[in-house]
Motif scaffolding. Structure first.
Motif, mmCIF file in Angstrom:
data_model
loop_
_atom_site.group_PDB
_atom_site.id
_atom_site.type_symbol
_atom_site.label_atom_id
_atom_site.label_comp_id
_atom_site.label_asym_id
_atom_site.label_seq_id
_atom_site.Cartn_x
_atom_site.Cartn_y
_atom_site.Cartn_z
ATOM 1 N N PHE A 38 0.828 -1.203 0.000
ATOM 2 C CA PHE A 38 0.000 0.000 0.000
ATOM 3 C C PHE A 38 0.870 1.264 0.000
ATOM 4 O O PHE A 38 0.626 2.211 -0.749
ATOM 5 N N SER A 39 1.923 1.239 0.835
ATOM 6 C CA SER A 39 2.756 2.457 0.973
ATOM 7 C C SER A 39 3.556 2.717 -0.306
ATOM 8 O O SER A 39 3.961 3.841 -0.566
ATOM 9 N N LYS A 40 3.760 1.684 -1.116
ATOM 10 C CA LYS A 40 4.536 1.877 -2.341
ATOM 11 C C LYS A 40 3.662 2.093 -3.564
ATOM 12 O O LYS A 40 4.146 2.157 -4.687
ATOM 13 N N THR A 41 2.367 2.209 -3.291
ATOM 14 C CA THR A 41 1.437 2.599 -4.354
ATOM 15 C C THR A 41 1.290 4.116 -4.316
ATOM 16 O O THR A 41 0.793 4.660 -3.324
ATOM 17 N N PRO A 42 1.751 4.811 -5.344
ATOM 18 C CA PRO A 42 1.773 6.286 -5.318
ATOM 19 C C PRO A 42 0.431 6.887 -4.900
ATOM 20 O O PRO A 42 -0.623 6.436 -5.354
ATOM 21 N N GLY A 43 0.517 7.886 -4.035
ATOM 22 C CA GLY A 43 -0.671 8.614 -3.609
ATOM 23 C C GLY A 43 -1.269 8.121 -2.304
ATOM 24 O O GLY A 43 -2.080 8.824 -1.695
ATOM 25 N N ASN A 44 -0.851 6.942 -1.860
ATOM 26 C CA ASN A 44 -1.469 6.387 -0.640
ATOM 27 C C ASN A 44 -0.908 6.962 0.647
ATOM 28 O O ASN A 44 -1.617 7.057 1.644
ATOM 29 N N VAL A 45 0.394 7.298 0.622
ATOM 30 C CA VAL A 45 1.032 7.774 1.860
ATOM 31 C C VAL A 45 1.711 9.121 1.589
ATOM 32 O O VAL A 45 2.362 9.310 0.556
ATOM 33 N N LEU A 46 1.520 10.053 2.522
ATOM 34 C CA LEU A 46 2.093 11.389 2.386
ATOM 35 C C LEU A 46 3.587 11.317 2.088
ATOM 36 O O LEU A 46 4.317 10.516 2.692
ATOM 37 N N ASN A 47 4.003 12.107 1.107
ATOM 38 C CA ASN A 47 5.435 12.176 0.725
ATOM 39 C C ASN A 47 5.969 10.843 0.188
ATOM 40 O O ASN A 47 7.187 10.670 0.093
ATOM 41 N N GLY A 48 5.062 9.889 -0.070
ATOM 42 C CA GLY A 48 5.523 8.597 -0.604
ATOM 43 C C GLY A 48 6.337 7.809 0.409
ATOM 44 O O GLY A 48 7.128 6.934 0.054
ATOM 45 N N THR A 322 -4.643 19.143 18.204
ATOM 46 C CA THR A 322 -3.238 18.747 18.031
ATOM 47 C C THR A 322 -2.857 18.995 16.579
ATOM 48 O O THR A 322 -3.675 19.426 15.761
ATOM 49 N N ASP A 323 -1.623 18.641 16.220
ATOM 50 C CA ASP A 323 -1.180 18.832 14.834
ATOM 51 C C ASP A 323 -1.770 17.783 13.895
ATOM 52 O O ASP A 323 -1.477 17.788 12.702
ATOM 53 N N PHE A 324 -2.580 16.864 14.470
ATOM 54 C CA PHE A 324 -3.307 15.919 13.617
ATOM 55 C C PHE A 324 -4.691 16.502 13.296
ATOM 56 O O PHE A 324 -5.533 15.858 12.692
ATOM 57 N N ASP A 325 -4.938 17.712 13.832
ATOM 58 C CA ASP A 325 -6.232 18.393 13.708
ATOM 59 C C ASP A 325 -7.326 17.631 14.459
ATOM 60 O O ASP A 325 -8.500 17.687 14.094
ATOM 61 N N PHE A 405 6.400 5.728 11.764
ATOM 62 C CA PHE A 405 5.632 5.766 10.506
ATOM 63 C C PHE A 405 4.151 5.841 10.848
ATOM 64 O O PHE A 405 3.559 4.877 11.308
ATOM 65 N N GLU A 406 3.560 7.002 10.636
ATOM 66 C CA GLU A 406 2.166 7.238 11.033
ATOM 67 C C GLU A 406 1.220 6.928 9.881
ATOM 68 O O GLU A 406 0.417 7.757 9.432
ATOM 69 N N TRP A 407 1.357 5.681 9.368
ATOM 70 C CA TRP A 407 0.434 5.154 8.346
ATOM 71 C C TRP A 407 0.286 6.081 7.146
ATOM 72 O O TRP A 407 1.320 6.472 6.558
ATOM 73 N N ALA A 408 -0.923 6.491 6.805
ATOM 74 C CA ALA A 408 -1.103 7.307 5.591
ATOM 75 C C ALA A 408 -0.443 8.673 5.706
ATOM 76 O O ALA A 408 -0.235 9.356 4.705
ATOM 77 N N GLU A 409 -0.083 9.101 6.911
ATOM 78 C CA GLU A 409 0.564 10.405 7.112
ATOM 79 C C GLU A 409 2.080 10.296 7.082
ATOM 80 O O GLU A 409 2.795 11.275 7.291
ATOM 81 N N GLY A 410 2.573 9.060 6.935
ATOM 82 C CA GLY A 410 4.026 8.867 6.845
ATOM 83 C C GLY A 410 4.752 9.360 8.085
ATOM 84 O O GLY A 410 4.271 9.220 9.210
#
Ligand code: 8P2
Length: 447
Positions: A38-48, A322-325, A405-410
């Motif tokens: 999932f993380s290596k599929t472009p667009g799924n995780v912030l900043n790749g 927080t900074d996660f909104d 590694f905060e999942w989709a937020e990298g």
């Protein structure tokens, strides 16, 4: 100022998870997980970003254990990477993977820190996903076989076990909302997966009991508080439905042996009631020894037809974030804990995750994260209030020991009490680390 004091017997710890900290994703025989894909599929995780290196704890675990020892904690929650043990999900065992966890557990025990092991913290072997993943009931049995292997391997060393971390995230966030791996958006798929996860939990508990494994076992649902915008019944009902998605849907089957009718009605309305087979609920509802509670935030909600599955609309009334909104809402922590006690009885509780995201940086060798200290103070004050109201809190584990590694937020979103420079992997203890160290040592803090 007020002194907030905790019982001497309460456990103090910190928590992490394999894919978020280990790295060594392609090392020593580890198989791929759905998060590698999932993380290596472009667009799924912030900043790749991905978990190839993460905090490199696979190689730096001794340093991390020394950080824990200095912190003074007596319990450390980590997870085992299923594909590091069974690269194909089932079948051949990767001995180097087992050896890593023996090394970690031995290092913890030698330093007076009790291991609390999560069997599943989201990193499903990709090989099983290729066969349908959690939608396939065969994955339930594969999980039970994996759990049995780990129980046999670590019986006597690990005495606190968590089967599944946050089944709501694994099912709905990942297969209906779709922002986590594997990233589907299908409600019926998600409800079937939520059922299979609870079944997997139950089968692992059954194996634990059959093997007479020493220790205690539970699971770690995620929770959230929803405060009605007004005293109107429609707002109260909308919030109860919204919380039912996190709480009753995952607690009623385990503690009452049935799904909550009000939630079945919602899912049935969308043609998404889960497929339940005879005997499933008996497996799911066998007794557990504790429940892990993950709490981060709460919101204000009100009725709005078709706003979401539950006719619920969240309202921003200006809570500090927080900074996660995410709202900083310690009152909700207290209310969640009382709700669980009132609805499910006096079950022992570990706070298996609580913490704040602040994207702090190192300045002159120091990280001034007063916001995180304030968050911890406020939430520990709510925790003590819940304990004074009779909630049986056995321990508190801060999320997280390390920025990770905060999942989709990298790596952009930082939850650690220890800062990690992801270029150099240098660990820097934050001000919150030193505050937590003093609190753990004293068993109290000055609010
Ligand atoms: N987001 N966020 C922080 C934290 C995540 O890093 C954990 O892996 C999950 O168990 C849970 O979602 C909480």
């Amino acid at each position: 100022m007020a002194i907030i004091e905790f019982p001497k017997e309460m456990k103090w710890g910190a928590a992490t998870a394999a894919y978020q900290i280990e790295g060594a994703a392609l090392e020593d025989g580890r198989g791929l997980s759905i998060w590698d894909t999932f993380s290596k599929t472009p667009g799924n995780v912030l900043n790749g970003d991905n978990g190839d290196v993460a905090c490199d704890s696979y190689h730096r675990y001794k340093e991390d254990v020394q950080i824990m020892k200095e912190l003074g904690i007596n319990v450390y929650r980590f997870s085992i990477s299923w594909p590091r043990i069974f690269p194909a999900g089932t079948g051949e065992i990767n001995q180097k993977g087992l050896q890593y966890y023996h090394n970690l557990v031995d290092e913890l025990l030698e330093n007076g820190i009790e291991p609390m092991c999560t069997l599943y913290h989201w990193d499903l072997p990709q090989a099983l996903q290729d066969q349908g993943g959690w939608e396939n009931r065969k994955t339930v049995d594969a999980f039970a076989d994996y759990a049995e292997q780990i129980f046999k391997e670590f019986d006597g060393k690990i005495k606190k076990w968590i089967t599944i971390n946050e089944p709501w995230c694994v099912s709905f966030l990942s297969n209906f909302i779709g922002i986590h791996a594997p990233g589907f958006q299908n409600l019926k798929l998600a409800t079937d997966i939520s059922h299979h996860l609870l079944l997997a939990h139950g089968k692992a508990v059954a194996r634990f009991r059959d093997l007479k494994v020493e220790g205690s076992i539970g699971y770690a649902p995620n929770t959230e508080w929803l405060e009605p915008f007004s005293s109107k019944q429609e707002d109260i009902d909308a919030c109860n439905r919204g919380m039912g998605w996190f709480i009753e849907w995952f607690f009623d089957p385990v503690f009452k042996g049935q799904y909550p009718h009000f939630m079945l009605e919602v899912f049935d309305k969308h043609g998404a009631a889960p497929a339940i087979q005879a005997g499933d609920m008996e497996i799911i509802s066998q007794k557990i020894d504790f429940v892990g509670i993950n709490y981060y935030t709460g919101s204000v909600g009100r009725y709005k037809k078709d706003a979401d599955l539950f006719d619920l609309e969240k309202v921003d009334i200006g809570y500090e974030k927080t900074d996660f909104d995410w709202n900083i809402y310690p009152e909700g922590f207290y209310k969640v804990l009382l709700k669980i006690k009132d609805q499910y009885g006096d079950i022992p509780v570990y706070i298996t995750e609580n913490g704040a995201c602040y994207n702090d940086e190192v300045e002159n060798g120091r990280v001034k994260d007063q916001g995180r200290i304030d968050y911890l103070k406020q939430h520990l004050t709510s925790l003590k209030r819940a304990m004074d109201s009779g909630v049986q809190i056995k321990g508190y584990l801060a999320w997280s020991l390390l920025d990770n590694f905060e999942w989709a937020e990298g790596y952009h979103k930082r939850f650690g009490i220890v800062h990690v420079d992801f270029n150099t992997l240098k660990r820097t203890k934050k001000d919150s680390y030193y505050w937590y160290k003093q609190t753990v040592k004293n068993g109290w803090f000055d609010m």
